[in-house]
Scaffold this motif. Structure first.
Motif, mmCIF file in Angstrom:
data_model
loop_
_atom_site.group_PDB
_atom_site.id
_atom_site.type_symbol
_atom_site.label_atom_id
_atom_site.label_comp_id
_atom_site.label_asym_id
_atom_site.label_seq_id
_atom_site.Cartn_x
_atom_site.Cartn_y
_atom_site.Cartn_z
ATOM 1 N N GLU A 173 0.819 -1.210 0.000
ATOM 2 C CA GLU A 173 0.000 0.000 0.000
ATOM 3 C C GLU A 173 0.847 1.252 0.000
ATOM 4 O O GLU A 173 0.526 2.240 -0.662
ATOM 5 C CB GLU A 173 -0.918 -0.010 1.230
ATOM 6 C CG GLU A 173 -1.934 1.138 1.251
ATOM 7 C CD GLU A 173 -2.990 0.987 0.170
ATOM 8 O OE1 GLU A 173 -3.546 2.019 -0.229
ATOM 9 O OE2 GLU A 173 -3.244 -0.143 -0.270
ATOM 10 N N ASP A 174 1.966 1.239 0.754
ATOM 11 C CA ASP A 174 2.851 2.404 0.799
ATOM 12 C C ASP A 174 3.422 2.697 -0.568
ATOM 13 O O ASP A 174 3.631 3.853 -0.945
ATOM 14 C CB ASP A 174 3.997 2.172 1.804
ATOM 15 C CG ASP A 174 3.493 2.189 3.237
ATOM 16 O OD1 ASP A 174 2.395 2.736 3.460
ATOM 17 O OD2 ASP A 174 4.195 1.639 4.104
ATOM 18 N N GLN A 175 3.704 1.644 -1.338
ATOM 19 C CA GLN A 175 4.244 1.844 -2.676
ATOM 20 C C GLN A 175 3.209 2.484 -3.591
ATOM 21 O O GLN A 175 3.526 3.331 -4.413
ATOM 22 C CB GLN A 175 4.712 0.503 -3.244
ATOM 23 C CG GLN A 175 5.944 -0.053 -2.531
ATOM 24 C CD GLN A 175 6.282 -1.454 -3.022
ATOM 25 O OE1 GLN A 175 5.692 -1.953 -3.962
ATOM 26 N NE2 GLN A 175 7.229 -2.092 -2.358
ATOM 27 N N ILE A 176 1.941 2.081 -3.438
ATOM 28 C CA ILE A 176 0.882 2.688 -4.241
ATOM 29 C C ILE A 176 0.818 4.186 -3.969
ATOM 30 O O ILE A 176 0.750 5.005 -4.872
ATOM 31 C CB ILE A 176 -0.484 2.034 -3.921
ATOM 32 C CG1 ILE A 176 -0.509 0.591 -4.398
ATOM 33 C CG2 ILE A 176 -1.625 2.817 -4.580
ATOM 34 C CD1 ILE A 176 -1.766 -0.171 -4.009
ATOM 35 N N TYR B 271 -3.027 -3.178 -16.844
ATOM 36 C CA TYR B 271 -3.064 -1.883 -16.148
ATOM 37 C C TYR B 271 -2.960 -0.703 -17.112
ATOM 38 O O TYR B 271 -3.799 0.207 -17.079
ATOM 39 C CB TYR B 271 -1.933 -1.825 -15.116
ATOM 40 C CG TYR B 271 -1.799 -0.462 -14.482
ATOM 41 C CD1 TYR B 271 -2.659 -0.059 -13.472
ATOM 42 C CD2 TYR B 271 -0.822 0.440 -14.927
ATOM 43 C CE1 TYR B 271 -2.552 1.207 -12.905
ATOM 44 C CE2 TYR B 271 -0.712 1.696 -14.371
ATOM 45 C CZ TYR B 271 -1.576 2.090 -13.363
ATOM 46 O OH TYR B 271 -1.484 3.345 -12.823
ATOM 47 N N ARG B 272 -1.950 -0.705 -17.960
ATOM 48 C CA ARG B 272 -1.747 0.423 -18.864
ATOM 49 C C ARG B 272 -2.947 0.586 -19.808
ATOM 50 O O ARG B 272 -3.426 1.707 -20.012
ATOM 51 C CB ARG B 272 -0.467 0.261 -19.686
ATOM 52 C CG ARG B 272 -0.148 1.499 -20.520
ATOM 53 C CD ARG B 272 0.997 1.282 -21.502
ATOM 54 N NE ARG B 272 2.240 0.873 -20.868
ATOM 55 C CZ ARG B 272 3.423 0.882 -21.480
ATOM 56 N NH1 ARG B 272 3.500 1.266 -22.755
ATOM 57 N NH2 ARG B 272 4.507 0.490 -20.846
ATOM 58 N N GLU C 8 -7.603 1.358 -7.661
ATOM 59 C CA GLU C 8 -8.519 0.224 -7.745
ATOM 60 C C GLU C 8 -7.949 -0.867 -8.648
ATOM 61 O O GLU C 8 -8.086 -2.068 -8.359
ATOM 62 C CB GLU C 8 -9.883 0.690 -8.262
ATOM 63 C CG GLU C 8 -10.683 1.516 -7.274
ATOM 64 C CD GLU C 8 -10.970 0.765 -5.972
ATOM 65 O OE1 GLU C 8 -11.344 -0.424 -6.059
ATOM 66 O OE2 GLU C 8 -10.782 1.346 -4.896
ATOM 67 N N LEU C 9 -7.327 -0.454 -9.730
ATOM 68 C CA LEU C 9 -6.708 -1.420 -10.637
ATOM 69 C C LEU C 9 -5.557 -2.162 -9.956
ATOM 70 O O LEU C 9 -5.412 -3.381 -10.109
ATOM 71 C CB LEU C 9 -6.185 -0.711 -11.893
ATOM 72 C CG LEU C 9 -7.235 -0.235 -12.892
ATOM 73 C CD1 LEU C 9 -6.600 0.666 -13.932
ATOM 74 C CD2 LEU C 9 -7.915 -1.428 -13.574
ATOM 75 N N LYS D 148 -9.353 11.745 -9.687
ATOM 76 C CA LYS D 148 -10.276 10.689 -10.117
ATOM 77 C C LYS D 148 -9.506 9.578 -10.844
ATOM 78 O O LYS D 148 -9.795 8.383 -10.664
ATOM 79 C CB LYS D 148 -11.369 11.274 -11.013
ATOM 80 C CG LYS D 148 -12.374 12.155 -10.284
ATOM 81 C CD LYS D 148 -13.400 12.736 -11.230
ATOM 82 C CE LYS D 148 -14.369 13.658 -10.519
ATOM 83 N NZ LYS D 148 -15.190 12.989 -9.505
ATOM 84 N N ALA D 149 -8.539 9.984 -11.663
ATOM 85 C CA ALA D 149 -7.698 8.998 -12.351
ATOM 86 C C ALA D 149 -6.889 8.193 -11.348
ATOM 87 O O ALA D 149 -6.710 6.972 -11.507
ATOM 88 C CB ALA D 149 -6.767 9.707 -13.337
ATOM 89 N N GLU D 150 -6.412 8.848 -10.307
ATOM 90 C CA GLU D 150 -5.633 8.165 -9.270
ATOM 91 C C GLU D 150 -6.485 7.128 -8.541
ATOM 92 O O GLU D 150 -6.018 6.019 -8.245
ATOM 93 C CB GLU D 150 -5.090 9.188 -8.279
ATOM 94 C CG GLU D 150 -4.238 8.585 -7.179
ATOM 95 C CD GLU D 150 -3.710 9.637 -6.223
ATOM 96 O OE1 GLU D 150 -2.674 9.379 -5.592
ATOM 97 O OE2 GLU D 150 -4.332 10.717 -6.106
#
Length: 212
Positions: A2-5, A84-85, A205-206, A198-200
């Motif tokens: 989570e910290d990396q996200i 993801y991309r 979520e992805l 919003k994109a973040e």
């Protein structure tokens, strides 16, 4: 993980600098072409900021020491059709910063000019001026760019005519233009930031979906 996200951040300082530079480059003189160039620049700044963000995340988890170790998950993460991309590109398309055509009446001097107490009178006349405005969440910036175009064109007429008390009249337009420009710039910056947030959210979520 989570910290990396959360370690992936947008460069909001650069974003603000880029928007203000665009305003300085193209809105010093209000013309249809300059408004078009400004709007196109805003779209590029927003989309480039987002692209740099999700590409850095994509690289982080598909290369180097933080590369996803589970081969199945990695394959899903980098999949060209569902990964993801691809998913972030799809979000950007579905939530696109749009450019919309602006058409306003051309301007000419009426015989009897009267002023609105709250803002200078707008002089409307024959023909149309065409420009391009930027749309993020609503038509608010289209409307403001339209008004700026009319105000800018009207002020040029006043400069050209140089009639009695024209300097006083021109000053009213210049003050209104600067006020609305500042509202436009600050508002666009906040809307682009909200668009990126919003994109973040979609990105996070992805990443949860891919368990990274």
């Amino acid at each position: 993980m989570e910290d990396q996200i959360n370690s992936f951040d947008f460069d909001y300082v650069r974003l603000e600098d880029d928007v203000r530079k665009l305003a300085n480059d193209y809105l010093s003189e209000i013309t249809a072409e300059n408004i078009k160039m400004f709007s196109e620049g805003i779209k590029i700044v927003g989309e480039t900021t987002l692209e740099n963000y999700y590409l850095s995340i994509d690289k982080h988890y598909s290369e180097g020491i933080f590369k996803i170790r589970d081969e199945k998950v990695l394959s899903e993460f980098i999949d060209f059709a569902t990964g993801y991309r691809f998913s972030m590109k799809s979000w950007a398309r579905e939530n696109e910063i749009k450019l919309k055509k602006i058409e306003v009446p051309n301007t000419e001097r009426p015989k009897n000019l009267t002023y609105n107490k709250q803002r200078p009178a707008i002089i409307l006349g024959v023909g149309t001026l065409a420009a391009v405005g930027v749309y993020i969440f609503s038509n608010i910036w289209i409307a403001l760019l339209t008004e700026l175009l009319v105000l800018g064109t009207t002020s040029k007429i006043i400069k050209k005519e140089k009639k009695l008390n024209y300097e006083f009249e021109l000053k009213k337009y210049e003050i209104q233009i600067e006020t609305e420009k500042e509202e436009l710039i600050n508002g666009l910056i906040e809307d682009i930031k909200e668009w990126l947030r919003k994109a973040e959210t979609n990105s996070n979520e992805l990443l949860k979906k891919f368990k990274v």
